[in-house]
Write a protein that holds these residues in place. Structure first.
Motif, PDB file in Angstrom:
ATOM      1  N   ALA A 266       0.828  -1.206   0.000  1.00 59.65           N
ATOM      2  CA  ALA A 266       0.000   0.000   0.000  1.00 59.65           C
ATOM      3  C   ALA A 266       0.864   1.258   0.000  1.00 59.65           C
ATOM      4  O   ALA A 266       0.580   2.223  -0.730  1.00 59.65           O
ATOM      5  N   LEU A 267       1.934   1.238   0.791  1.00 61.86           N
ATOM      6  CA  LEU A 267       2.829   2.388   0.862  1.00 61.86           C
ATOM      7  C   LEU A 267       3.504   2.649  -0.483  1.00 61.86           C
ATOM      8  O   LEU A 267       3.565   3.794  -0.950  1.00 61.86           O
ATOM      9  N   VAL A 268       3.991   1.587  -1.107  1.00 63.59           N
ATOM     10  CA  VAL A 268       4.659   1.742  -2.405  1.00 63.59           C
ATOM     11  C   VAL A 268       3.684   2.256  -3.454  1.00 63.59           C
ATOM     12  O   VAL A 268       4.013   3.160  -4.240  1.00 63.59           O
ATOM     13  N   LEU A 269       2.476   1.720  -3.481  1.00 62.76           N
ATOM     14  CA  LEU A 269       1.492   2.122  -4.488  1.00 62.76           C
ATOM     15  C   LEU A 269       1.032   3.561  -4.300  1.00 62.76           C
ATOM     16  O   LEU A 269       0.670   4.232  -5.272  1.00 62.76           O
ATOM     17  N   LEU A 270       1.044   4.042  -3.057  1.00 62.82           N
ATOM     18  CA  LEU A 270       0.702   5.441  -2.819  1.00 62.82           C
ATOM     19  C   LEU A 270       1.745   6.374  -3.425  1.00 62.82           C
ATOM     20  O   LEU A 270       1.415   7.451  -3.925  1.00 62.82           O
ATOM     21  N   VAL A 271       2.996   5.942  -3.362  1.00 57.07           N
ATOM     22  CA  VAL A 271       4.093   6.768  -3.883  1.00 57.07           C
ATOM     23  C   VAL A 271       4.309   6.541  -5.378  1.00 57.07           C
ATOM     24  O   VAL A 271       4.466   7.479  -6.150  1.00 57.07           O
TER      25      VAL A 271
END
Length: 284
Positions: A266-271
């Motif tokens: 989720a963190l990677v996809l947000l960035v």
């Protein structure tokens, strides 16, 4: 020490994601049967080690056996669906996964089966910061060798050049007189062979049972999404990263270990919505 545990876990993730990324990146096929091929690799290992009585021969034979199944799946099931949209092979491989699991249940039973590491890799090795299982070190080394071999094949050989060209523009490859269907066949077979190898390598660490591919399929897709769909470099980096994150989380917050990989995704996809090494618009 926990870092090396994460690398060993990440090595299995790398092998799974590499096979998945090869098939998607070069064929644009989302292979939902990838976990089932991983499971087939583990059960093929059980069969061949009982028949051959040698772990090293088994390790050499299993990828060819599972890859041969993959060749048949591509030729007779997946190939007729090319050009019909990404959802057609997705649904086919989704159903195929259930069929393969049921076939294994019929042949081997629903109970788990033991699979021991070879005697040469039993015990632990002093790595300077403590003792670490020899077999897990072997898995890390084997994964590194395989990834380098695949990279050299794709980047440094003439056939690898054809594969990369076919992924970018299959029509140009056809114009040059190359049978692109044979290229796709090889890529699908290679991807499934790597999944089979991941299955037999992880068997001594994770045990062998019919539904073992279900969980790892989710893990493989998490790693592939984090690294970027279709990216070989992304599969390697993300596989190791996810393995380390899960391992370190299990040390400090064991209850959150399984959730940590989804939090990382989720963190990677947000960035970066396309993943660490992915390209925008690949799914389009």
């Amino acid at each position: 020490m926990q870092l090396f545990t994460g690398l060993a876990l990440g090595s299995v993730f790398v092998l799974l994601a590499v096979g998945l990324s090869l098939i998607f990146g070069l064929l644009t096929v989302v292979n939902f049967a990838h976990g089932a091929f991983y499971m087939l690799g583990a059960y093929a290992g059980v069969f061949f080690i009982g028949y051959l009585g040698n772990f090293w021969l088994t390790l050499a034979v299993v990828p060819f056996a599972v890859g041969a199944v993959g060749l048949g799946v591509e030729r007779w099931l997946v190939r007729p669906l090319y050009g019909r949209g990404i959802d057609y092979p997705l649904m086919l491989t989704f159903g195929l996964a259930y069929i393969l699991v049921e076939v294994v249940r019929i042949l081997f039973g629903a109970e788990g089966m033991p699979f021991d590491a070879p005697d040469a890799l039993m015990g632990a090795v002093n790595i300077g910061v403590g003792y670490f299982p020899a077999y897990r070190l072997f898995v890390i080394a084997a994964t590194a060798v395989l990834v380098i071999a695949i990279w050299l094949f794709l980047e440094k050989t003439s056939y690898g050049l054809v594969i990369r060209a076919g992924a970018r523009d299959s029509e140009i490859v056809r114009v040059l007189g190359i049978d692109i269907s044979q290229v796709w066949l090889l890529v699908f077979g290679l991807g499934t062979a790597v999944a089979g190898l991941a299955g037999v390598l992880s068997a001594p660490m994770r045990s062998v049972f019919p539904d073992m591919g279900t969980t790892v399929l989710v893990e493989a897709f998490v790693v592939t999404v984090v690294g970027g769909m279709g990216s070989l470099a992304g599969a390697v980096v993300a596989g190791l990263l996810v393995g380390i994150v899960v391992s370190m989380t299990s040390l400090f917050a064991p209850a959150m270990a399984e959730v940590s990989m989804f939090a990382l995704m989720a963190l990677v996809l947000l960035v970066r919505p396309q993943g660490l090494f992915g390209k925008k618009g690949l799914m389009g």
